[in-house]
Write a protein that holds these residues in place. Structure first.
Motif, mmCIF file in Angstrom:
data_model
loop_
_atom_site.group_PDB
_atom_site.id
_atom_site.type_symbol
_atom_site.label_atom_id
_atom_site.label_comp_id
_atom_site.label_asym_id
_atom_site.label_seq_id
_atom_site.Cartn_x
_atom_site.Cartn_y
_atom_site.Cartn_z
ATOM 1 N N ASN A 211 51.991 -16.354 -42.894
ATOM 2 C CA ASN A 211 52.553 -17.467 -42.131
ATOM 3 C C ASN A 211 53.955 -17.869 -42.582
ATOM 4 O O ASN A 211 54.853 -18.056 -41.747
ATOM 5 N N PHE A 212 54.175 -18.021 -43.878
ATOM 6 C CA PHE A 212 55.457 -18.552 -44.336
ATOM 7 C C PHE A 212 56.630 -17.613 -44.047
ATOM 8 O O PHE A 212 57.695 -18.077 -43.616
ATOM 9 N N PRO A 213 56.487 -16.285 -44.241
ATOM 10 C CA PRO A 213 57.590 -15.408 -43.814
ATOM 11 C C PRO A 213 57.862 -15.484 -42.307
ATOM 12 O O PRO A 213 59.022 -15.454 -41.880
ATOM 13 N N ILE A 214 56.794 -15.605 -41.506
ATOM 14 C CA ILE A 214 56.979 -15.724 -40.059
ATOM 15 C C ILE A 214 57.781 -16.978 -39.743
ATOM 16 O O ILE A 214 58.702 -16.960 -38.909
ATOM 17 N N ILE B 22 47.232 -19.986 -36.155
ATOM 18 C CA ILE B 22 48.672 -20.246 -36.274
ATOM 19 C C ILE B 22 49.427 -18.934 -36.472
ATOM 20 O O ILE B 22 50.453 -18.674 -35.826
ATOM 21 N N VAL B 23 48.901 -18.087 -37.361
ATOM 22 C CA VAL B 23 49.540 -16.785 -37.625
ATOM 23 C C VAL B 23 49.570 -15.937 -36.360
ATOM 24 O O VAL B 23 50.622 -15.399 -35.965
ATOM 25 N N PHE B 24 48.418 -15.804 -35.689
ATOM 26 C CA PHE B 24 48.341 -14.952 -34.495
ATOM 27 C C PHE B 24 49.179 -15.509 -33.347
ATOM 28 O O PHE B 24 49.779 -14.752 -32.587
ATOM 29 N N VAL C 296 46.898 -25.617 -32.120
ATOM 30 C CA VAL C 296 45.877 -25.280 -33.130
ATOM 31 C C VAL C 296 45.259 -26.541 -33.721
ATOM 32 O O VAL C 296 44.049 -26.582 -33.993
ATOM 33 N N LEU C 297 46.055 -27.595 -33.903
ATOM 34 C CA LEU C 297 45.528 -28.847 -34.443
ATOM 35 C C LEU C 297 44.450 -29.428 -33.528
ATOM 36 O O LEU C 297 43.401 -29.887 -34.006
ATOM 37 N N VAL C 298 44.694 -29.400 -32.229
ATOM 38 C CA VAL C 298 43.698 -29.888 -31.273
ATOM 39 C C VAL C 298 42.428 -29.033 -31.348
ATOM 40 O O VAL C 298 41.304 -29.554 -31.385
ATOM 41 N N ILE C 299 42.613 -27.710 -31.390
ATOM 42 C CA ILE C 299 41.468 -26.797 -31.512
ATOM 43 C C ILE C 299 40.703 -27.074 -32.801
ATOM 44 O O ILE C 299 39.463 -27.064 -32.827
ATOM 45 N N HIS C 300 41.445 -27.345 -33.875
ATOM 46 C CA HIS C 300 40.820 -27.585 -35.181
ATOM 47 C C HIS C 300 39.929 -28.833 -35.166
ATOM 48 O O HIS C 300 38.833 -28.821 -35.745
ATOM 49 N N VAL C 301 40.391 -29.885 -34.513
ATOM 50 C CA VAL C 301 39.581 -31.115 -34.427
ATOM 51 C C VAL C 301 38.269 -30.837 -33.711
ATOM 52 O O VAL C 301 37.185 -31.209 -34.183
ATOM 53 N N VAL C 302 38.343 -30.171 -32.566
ATOM 54 C CA VAL C 302 37.139 -29.867 -31.777
ATOM 55 C C VAL C 302 36.221 -28.930 -32.552
ATOM 56 O O VAL C 302 35.002 -29.134 -32.629
ATOM 57 N N LEU C 303 36.815 -27.884 -33.142
ATOM 58 C CA LEU C 303 36.035 -26.891 -33.882
ATOM 59 C C LEU C 303 35.345 -27.513 -35.092
ATOM 60 O O LEU C 303 34.178 -27.216 -35.389
ATOM 61 N N SER C 304 36.056 -28.363 -35.811
ATOM 62 C CA SER C 304 35.480 -29.027 -36.988
ATOM 63 C C SER C 304 34.292 -29.894 -36.589
ATOM 64 O O SER C 304 33.251 -29.895 -37.270
#
Length: 474
Positions: free
Chosen positions: A160-163, A216-218, A183-191
């Motif tokens: 992630n950081f080099p990207i 995030i990476v993909f 991804v943050l929205v997905i993370h809330v639902v997934l969690s």
């Protein structure tokens, strides 16, 4: 060096205010999205802790320790080593060597993935490490189990950081912001689904957090591969294996420079746990560090912006423009730091109750508010100067400065004031602020005395040495 000097005269405008507005616009175009990206990614771990806090107190302690100590260590190392790209990609982009950005990113992937493998034993043997630092066995064992599950996150960091530095150098920061927000929205639902709906507890939290970082990476890679990032990405290349040794040296210098800063503040919390009344001290300092952490997100945005501006302009042979960018962003960040200081001081009797219902803890936080407010002002300038160092390639010099100011001056003074003279948390924090003040003064002097024409020449040599010319001739 006559060309840069000529450009210097060409760029001089009689209307200083107009120049400042133009430069501010350029800086905010990078800093704004970078701040939001940092906040969104910072929130992934914070949301996980919030959900786990409703599972149990032991589980919350385990996740908090893993996030702040084990993953925090890995985060600092990976971010630091990836920051070498801010120098190289930024200067290559400014010099018009666009194809080299993809090569540099691949070199960084090789180095960071190997570094991640070196860090894996810390995850595997985290229980005895945590016990060594004073954690109880039950917390250390559960945190160790969670750390094993979080190893995939470590390798996501490595990619992630080099990207992100690759995209930042091209000023494509909006892409990172959009991906992180989704991804943050997905993370809330997934969690919620995995932790509560399916009842998977810590295992569900680990799956959600790992998956979110890999999304995030993909997401960012998808953008790079599909758009080819304006010719900055031309596919995998064997040039990625050239000049690896010099690249490793710059990456290690970047990692040491940033990690020394991260660990310096982490030590503050560890030392607070050794005081006479550790529970109150740790609670109070944690509240202050929570607020400080959010301001750091703003600082990271300015750090990214100024490193991109300096590296781009030096790579393009515009030394005086780079110098002017430093002045503008320094004044802007100091102004924001002063605003934060005023807010802290005017609400020092009220804001602690947002985080605690204990009047004893709140009183201690109020006592610390003056130090917190002053630290906010320092945090306005210090990260900017670090960003200038990254943009110019001074990481090794700043690493030496950090060792001297933080660990030879600041930390011993903090220990003396806190323990020997019984000033407690205020003493420890005051000593450490002394180290930051000394570092800031030295960096101001170094920046003020910099020959920017010489830096532009060195940037040109760096791009040529590390493959720019070879890539264009390929």
């Amino acid at each position: 060096m006559e060309a840069p000097l000529l450009r210097e005269h060409e760029h001089v405008e009689p209307n200083l205010f107009k120049r400042s507005l133009i430069e501010s616009k350029k800086l905010w175009q990078i800093a704004g999205p970078a701040i939001f990206t940092s906040v969104f990614q910072y929130s992934l771990g914070a949301i996980t802790q919030t959900f786990v806090g409703h599972v149990g107190t032991l589980e919350l302690a385990a996740v908090s320790i893993e996030n702040s100590v084990i993953a925090g260590l890995a985060f600092g190392v990976m971010l630091g080593m990836g920051s070498a790209l801010e120098t190289l990609c930024g200067q290559a982009f400014g010099a018009g060597q666009i194809r080299m950005l993809g090569v540099y990113m691949q070199r960084s992937w090789i180095i960071l993935l190997c570094s991640a493998l070196v860090l894996v034993p810390i995850y595997v043997f985290s229980p005895p490490i945590l016990i060594l630092f004073g954690q109880t066995k039950d917390i250390a064992d559960l945190a160790g189990k969670f750390a094993l599950w979080m190893i995939p996150q470590l390798f996501a960091y490595a990619l992630n950081f080099p990207i992100q530095k690759f995209l930042q150098a091209q000023r494509k920061v909006i892409v990172m912001t959009v991906v992180s927000a989704v991804v943050l929205v997905i993370h809330v639902v997934l969690s919620w689904l995995l932790i509560f709906k399916f009842g998977w507890g810590l295992w569900g939290a680990a799956i959600a957090l790992n998956l979110s970082w890999w999304l995030i990476v993909f997401g960012q890679l998808g953008y790079i591969f599909v758009t080819t990032s304006d010719a900055a990405w031309t596919g995998f290349s064997m040039l990625a294996f050239n000049e690896l040794f010099d690249f490793i040296k710059l990456s290690l210098a970047s990692a040491v420079m940033l990690c020394l800063e991260f660990w310096y503040l982490m030590i503050l919390i560890i030392l607070a746990g050794r005081l006479t009344n550790p529970v109150i001290a740790v609670d109070a300092i944690s509240i202050c560090m929570n607020l400080y952490g959010w301001e750091i997100m703003i600082a990271i945005g300015f750090n990214a912006a100024i490193s991109v501006r300096v590296s781009n302009e030096l790579g393009a042979g515009n030394p005086q423009t780079a110098k002017f960018a430093v002045i503008v962003v320094s004044l802007t960040s100091i102004a924001l730091g002063l605003v934060c200081m005023v807010i802290i001081l005017t609400t020092r009797n009220e804001f602690p109750f947002l985080f605690t219902s204990s009047s004893v803890v709140a009183k201690e936080v109020t006592k610390l508010s003056g130090l917190l407010a002053f630290t906010m002002v320092l945090n306005g300038l210090q990260p900017v100067l670090s960003g200038v160092a990254i943009g110019a390639g001074w990481q090794a010099l700043v690493a030496y400065i950090n060792v001297g100011c933080y660990y030879i001056v600041g930390l011993p003074i903090g220990l003396l004031l806190g323990f020997k003279f019984d000033f407690g948390v205020e003493g420890i924090w005051s000593g450490m602020i002394g180290g930051i003040v000394l570092q800031t003064i030295i960096l101001v002097v170094v920046t003020s005395c910099t020959n920017w024409n010489k830096e532009a020449a060195q940037a040109e040599e760096r791009v040529k040495k590390w493959g720019g010319t070879a890539a264009e001739e390929d």
